[in-house]
Design a protein around this motif. Structure first.
Motif, PDB file in Angstrom:
ATOM      1  N   GLN C  34       3.394  -4.129   0.206  1.00  0.00           N
ATOM      2  CA  GLN C  34       2.305  -4.479   1.293  1.00  0.00           C
ATOM      3  C   GLN C  34       1.623  -5.639   1.072  1.00  0.00           C
ATOM      4  OE1 GLN C  34      -0.776  -1.320   1.588  1.00  0.00           O
ATOM      5  NE2 GLN C  34      -1.473  -1.938   3.697  1.00  0.00           N
ATOM      6  N   THR C  35       1.412  -6.224  -0.045  1.00  0.00           N
ATOM      7  CA  THR C  35       0.872  -7.371  -0.536  1.00  0.00           C
ATOM      8  C   THR C  35       1.716  -8.371  -1.410  1.00  0.00           C
ATOM      9  OG1 THR C  35      -0.154  -6.570  -2.307  1.00  0.00           O
ATOM     10  CG2 THR C  35      -1.628  -6.676  -0.386  1.00  0.00           C
ATOM     11  N   ALA C  39       5.251  -9.466   1.537  1.00  0.00           N
ATOM     12  CA  ALA C  39       4.493  -8.692   2.633  1.00  0.00           C
ATOM     13  C   ALA C  39       4.990  -9.058   3.928  1.00  0.00           C
ATOM     14  CB  ALA C  39       3.034  -8.814   2.376  1.00  0.00           C
ATOM     15  N   ASP C  73       1.272   0.313  -3.066  1.00  0.00           N
ATOM     16  CA  ASP C  73       1.765  -0.921  -2.832  1.00  0.00           C
ATOM     17  C   ASP C  73       2.304  -1.538  -4.045  1.00  0.00           C
ATOM     18  OD1 ASP C  73       1.548  -3.759  -1.969  1.00  0.00           O
ATOM     19  OD2 ASP C  73      -0.548  -3.659  -2.172  1.00  0.00           O
ATOM     20  N   GLN C  75       3.218  -4.584  -4.531  1.00  0.00           N
ATOM     21  CA  GLN C  75       2.462  -5.974  -4.684  1.00  0.00           C
ATOM     22  C   GLN C  75       3.663  -7.233  -4.924  1.00  0.00           C
ATOM     23  OE1 GLN C  75      -0.369  -5.282  -7.803  1.00  0.00           O
ATOM     24  NE2 GLN C  75      -2.063  -4.776  -6.281  1.00  0.00           N
TER      25      GLN C  75
END
Lengths: 288, 331, 413
Positions: C34-35, C39, C73, C75
């Motif tokens: 998600q990051t 992303a 997440d 990352q």
């Protein structure tokens, strides 16, 4: 003839990238001995400042670039006031703080602007020579990088402020007894470093993908160039960047990009081994 | 002073020793994972905290050890007790490489930030090189290096005697790491108290003066550097064993900054603080990632900034000193 | 007699236990970035998973059980993938795992998944070759993207091909596929350059390409840094038709870059959100339009719905079909059910799982980016099979395997 121009163009392009990647760091790391791991994020701020003001405020590109630099300076000023000033004299601790800053900035950009921002178009046009065509803007970058360096050389080595700055950073106590406002000198120097990093982001913004990690593309090049430049970065930067880009472009020319990158890193290791004081050390020695 | 220190050290280890009784597999494996990173941090604390030499490329040794372990144990998986001697051999390779790099650095007259950049360049060379080894030509014996995607399929650390098999996994791995950490912390404190350690500490303050007293500082620094490489190697091997996987990105720029951050934030001058702080920081960053979504990274950054701003000696070391003074100074 | 009572007691106990279990949700573990660096292409994927789960739950779930997502997440960090894969397996005790964008993160969790005998769906286009008993792949692979794209480009523009590729597994293996296909079709490779992922400046590469004068330029570039190539080649006036398997369909470069950076770029995708705008009628128009309507109703602000979002959506539906057919969430039973050749009619038509290799078939769209960055679809190839692994000797219905193969290192038969 075309081949010669071609080589010059490739070399100049690599040179200007190393120089522009390094100039901001040359002030902050080279002079102030702050290991600024957030250097890449300063460049990111400059790039976003430019792109956002060009896209949303519809400013013409040169003005947008100036806004990008200004935003970076303001950021640098606030940062220096709140955090960096507590780190003078502890260069190694600056690693942690600036890493933290870099995490905060790049992630904030992701949260605010999303994973990507629509890019700008490279200004100016291209021209043809034989089978090859070249971007005029990139030719301009070579000129810009070298003129910035000359300006810096004058500012830090020839001007009054430069003498003060160097004296202060060399020995703050003596400087303050001589009536120098140490605090101010530090702040101004840090702001100059920030401005330069912001400028790098601003002028590369039209040629790259605008993502929150844009600045990280510069960070390794920046550190290796500043370190091989040595203790007096403004003297050493041009020979260091020339040497490194010569190695990288010629190796990439004969082999390919991966070997070029490996050759660059290897030559950094060897340069430091044989010139422990970097290129500026060598030049000063030769002068004597 | 040392005795007071010991109280915290001992109580932390007692907690670590009883954790498996109270928690299930997930926590055991997860805490093992946190502790894996302490060895590379301890190595850095040795060379940086005691020797005053900041190496930015400890991950080079982490990766070298992990890859050596993987390559050796894949190639000789049929030979007796490979699960025991392959990690040892990998550590030996790492220590020798560390000594060579140390020789290059210290006998080459490289100091200060230059060491940081040279070691960073070394780890980036290794990363860039390993990342492009995806092709079939990059094999060592039976082991494919497999480029950026990383190596897998290495047999775990352990031993097989006939039908009986012991792999270093789960609870066995947990206790092995705890005991290894206890032993290495004890050893590091011994080194600190030894003549060797005193010379090293003194050389941090004034290298030339120590040299003029007739000590071979370069040699001492080289040996220390090799030891710190060895410790980074311990982490590398344990990490490879934990996940059955090693990748070039564990030698990259971001990975190489992590140990520096853990050590600096915990307190680089005290080994126990580094050990405990490293566990705590890895735990915090994981917990933030689980709960904090996109703000996790921002929060982690804030923590690091605040720690350096207000706890210049490292937060764990300062807390330890504070507690020591408060509770134990009355005696 | 006693035995009988005891056994009937046991049976009723089991039934009671069974009925308890059936009331429980089916837990789907999701590991996506998600990051971090990836992303941009991953966020629509996450939304597609959520949408599939919502739709299935609205219809009452499967086997009378609802679906529940447990998501972390990762990352864009391989070590996070390892930590969270273990967390999903050991703590959350999920029934299946979906996720990973980069091949490196997939390889990072594969040992953990194989050891736990977890079921795992990788829903991304990639370099191909994963022959793993526990892994199913819904993304497109080189034989689907290149054996269509490369011959078409050579026929249209000429037989001299130049490849620039990211210097890691994906780029190298994809370049190998391109090289082989070019040769098979009587073309020549006039150049090949591999570029490290960290490189963002391409002046030298552009000059090298101009010196070689290719008819077609294959750009197998990955990541935000390498994507800077497109603006730089446009600024230098390179003007050579480009072809790739990665851009447009993942990180929607044609929407993000200022035109005409991507002019005359060709990509093979198994879905993009413009399908129904470009194809005005027929099966593909209707399915894509319907899918986008539902997607935008849930996520009106989504900047782009890429092919990986379609793959993610298909993956959940395929899994649920597998569970329904197996009548259980038992991992081995679901795997065997999926190996019966289960298919799902998704946003871009039918995707069918190849039992031997666990990869999905696809309809492949050839996308061309015009000067103003509008998209055209000059050609559609229907029902392209992921044939290579099966032909090379991977047969998971007969023999378990846990490896990744490449054309130059195929399975040993």
């Amino acid at each position: 003839m075309i081949i010669l121009f071609n080589l010059f163009y490739q070399f100049g392009d690599a040179l200007s990238f190393l120089l522009l990647a390094a100039i901001g760091l040359a002030v902050i790391f080279g002079m102030m001995k702050i290991i600024n791991l957030a250097h890449g994020e300063f460049i990111t701020i400059g790039a976003y400042g430019t792109v956002v003001s060009a896209k949303i405020l519809k400013l013409p590109l040169p003005i947008a670039m100036a806004v990008g630099v200004l935003v970076t300076v303001i950021f640098g000023y606030i940062l220096e006031r709140i955090i960096i000033r507590h780190l003078y004299g502890r260069p190694l601790d600056s690693v942690v703080a600036t890493w933290g800053i870099s995490l905060i900035v790049s992630q904030s950009f992701l949260v605010i602007f999303g994973p990507s921002f629509e890019g700008l178009q490279t200004p100016l046009s291209n021209f043809q020579l034989g089978a090859y065509s070249y971007s005029q803007y990139r030719l301009l970058l070579i000129l810009i990088s070298i003129s910035i360096l000359i300006l810096l050389y004058i500012l830090f080595l020839k001007s009054n402020f430069g003498t003060l700055a160097r004296a202060t950073i060399e020995n703050p106590k003596i400087a303050s007894t001589l009536g120098v406002k140490v605090d101010k000198v530090y702040t101004v120097t840090f702001c100059i470093g920030s401005a330069l990093a912001g400028l790098t982001g601003a002028i590369y913004a039209p040629t790259m993908t605008i993502v929150p990690s844009i600045g990280q593309a510069f960070i390794v090049s920046a550190f290796v160039t500043v370190v091989t430049a040595g203790a007096s970065p403004f003297i050493g930067l041009i020979p260091a960047a020339s040497f490194l880009s010569l190695i990288q472009t010629s190796v990439t020319f004969y082999y390919h990009a991966t070997i070029g990158v490996l050759a660059l890193l290897f030559s950094v290791i060897l340069i430091i081994r044989f010139l422990p004081k970097g290129f500026s050390g060598l030049l000063i020695k030769l002068k004597k | 002073m040392l005795k007071k220190d010991n109280i915290f050290t001992i109580s932390v280890f007692i907690v670590l020793l009883i954790i498996p009784i109270l928690f299930d597999d997930f926590y055991i494996n997860n805490i093992s994972y946190f502790m894996i990173w302490t060895f590379i941090s301890l190595g850095l604390a040795l060379i940086w905290g005691m020797g005053g030499i900041l190496s930015f490329g400890q991950t080079a040794f982490f990766g070298l050890a992990g890859y050596s372990f993987a390559i050796i144990s894949i190639n000789f998986s049929d030979i007796y007790a490979v699960g025991i001697w392959s990690p040892i051999l990998a550590l030996a390779i790492t220590a020798i490489f560390g000594a060579i790099v140390g020789y290059f650095l210290f006998y080459g007259g490289i100091y200060d930030v230059f060491i940081g950049i040279v070691t960073l360049a070394i780890t980036l060379v290794l990363e860039t090189f390993m990342a492009q080894t995806a092709g079939p030509e990059w094999t060592v014996g039976n082991a494919r290096l497999n480029g950026f995607n990383g190596m897998q399929g290495m047999p775990p650390i352990g031993i097989k005697i006939g039908e009986y098999k012991f792999d270093l996994q789960g609870i066995g791995q947990y206790y092995f790491i705890v005991f290894l950490a206890m032993f290495l912390l004890w050893l590091l404190y011994k080194i600190k108290k030894s003549n060797f350690g005193l010379i090293l500490l003194a050389s941090k303050e004034d290298r030339t003066r120590v040299e003029s007293l007739g000590h071979n500082v370069k040699k001492i620094q080289m040996i220390t550097f090799s030891l710190s490489a060895l410790l980074a190697g311990v982490s590398g091997i344990l990490y490879t064993n934990w996940g059955g996987y090693i990748t070039p990105s564990s030698m990259g720029l971001i990975a190489s900054a992590m140990p520096v951050i853990w050590v600096a934030a915990s307190g680089k001058n005290d080994f126990f603080s580094v050990f405990f702080g490293c566990i705590l920081l890895v735990y915090i960053s994981q917990t933030l990632a689980v709960n904090g979504a996109q703000y996790a990274i921002i929060l982690m950054g804030l923590i690091l900034v605040i720690v350096t701003r207000y706890f210049p000696e490292g937060i764990i070391l300062m807390l330890k000193k504070l507690l020591t003074n408060k509770f134990l100074s009355k005696k | 007699m006693k035995k009988k009572i005891l056994s009937s007691f046991l049976v009723s106990l089991f039934m009671l236990f069974g009925s308890f279990a059936s009331a429980q949700t089916i837990k789907l573990g999701i590991l996506e970035d998600q990051t971090g660096n990836f992303a941009i292409a991953v966020v629509p994927k996450i939304h597609a998973y959520e949408m599939a789960v919502k739709e299935i739950n609205a219809k009452g779930g499967v086997l009378g059980r609802k679906l529940e997502i447990v998501r972390y997440d990762t990352q864009s960090d391989n070590t996070r993938f390892q930590e969270f894969a273990r967390r999903l397996i050991e703590k959350d005790k999920v029934d299946v795992i979906f996720g990973a964008f980069s091949s490196a993160s997939r390889e990072a969790i594969r040992p953990i998944i194989d050891k736990a005998r977890m079921l795992y769906f990788y829903n991304n286009q990639y370099e191909g070759g994963v022959c793993d008993a526990n892994v199913f792949v819904t993304g497109a692979v080189p034989e689907q993207q290149f054996s269509t794209l490369v011959p078409w480009m050579m026929e249209k523009y000429g037989k001299k091909v130049y490849t620039i590729a990211a210097d890691y597994n994906f780029g190298q293996i994809s370049a190998e596929w391109v090289r082989n296909i070019v040769k098979q079709n009587g073309g020549t490779m006039v150049g090949e350059e591999f570029i490290p992922l960290d490189v963002s400046q391409f002046s030298q590469t552009i000059q090298k390409i101009q010196a070689a004068k290719p008819d077609v330029l294959m750009t197998l570039l990955v990541g935000a840094k390498q994507a800077s190539f497109y603006e730089q080649q446009a600024a230098a006036g390179l003007k050579i038709p480009m072809a790739t398997s990665v851009n447009v369909g993942q990180a929607y470069e044609h929407k993000r870059f200022k035109p005409p950076a991507l002019e005359n770029m060709y990509v093979t995708v198994n879905y993009i959100e413009e399908v129904h705008d470009v194809i005005k009628s027929g099966e593909f128009h209707d399915k894509s339009k319907d899918f986008m309507k539902r997607f935008k109703a849930l996520y009106p602000k989504e900047p782009y719905v890429n092919m990986e979002a379609a793959n993610a959506y298909n993956a959940i539906n395929l899994y649920v079909k597998g569970v329904a057919k197996a009548g259980s969430t038992d991992k081995v039973k679901v795997r065997r059910a999926l190996e019966t050749g289960i298919s799902f009619d998704g946003p871009s038509g039918v995707v069918k799982i190849d039992p031997k290799s666990h990869h999905g078939s696809h309809n492949i769209f050839l996308v061309r980016v015009a000067k103003d960055h509008k998209v055209e679809i000059p050609k559609v190839w229907k029902d392209i099979q992921p044939y290579w692994l099966g032909q090379a000797g991977c047969d998971l219905t007969k023999k378990d395997d846990f490896s990744q193969y490449t054309p130059s290192k195929p399975p040993t038969k």
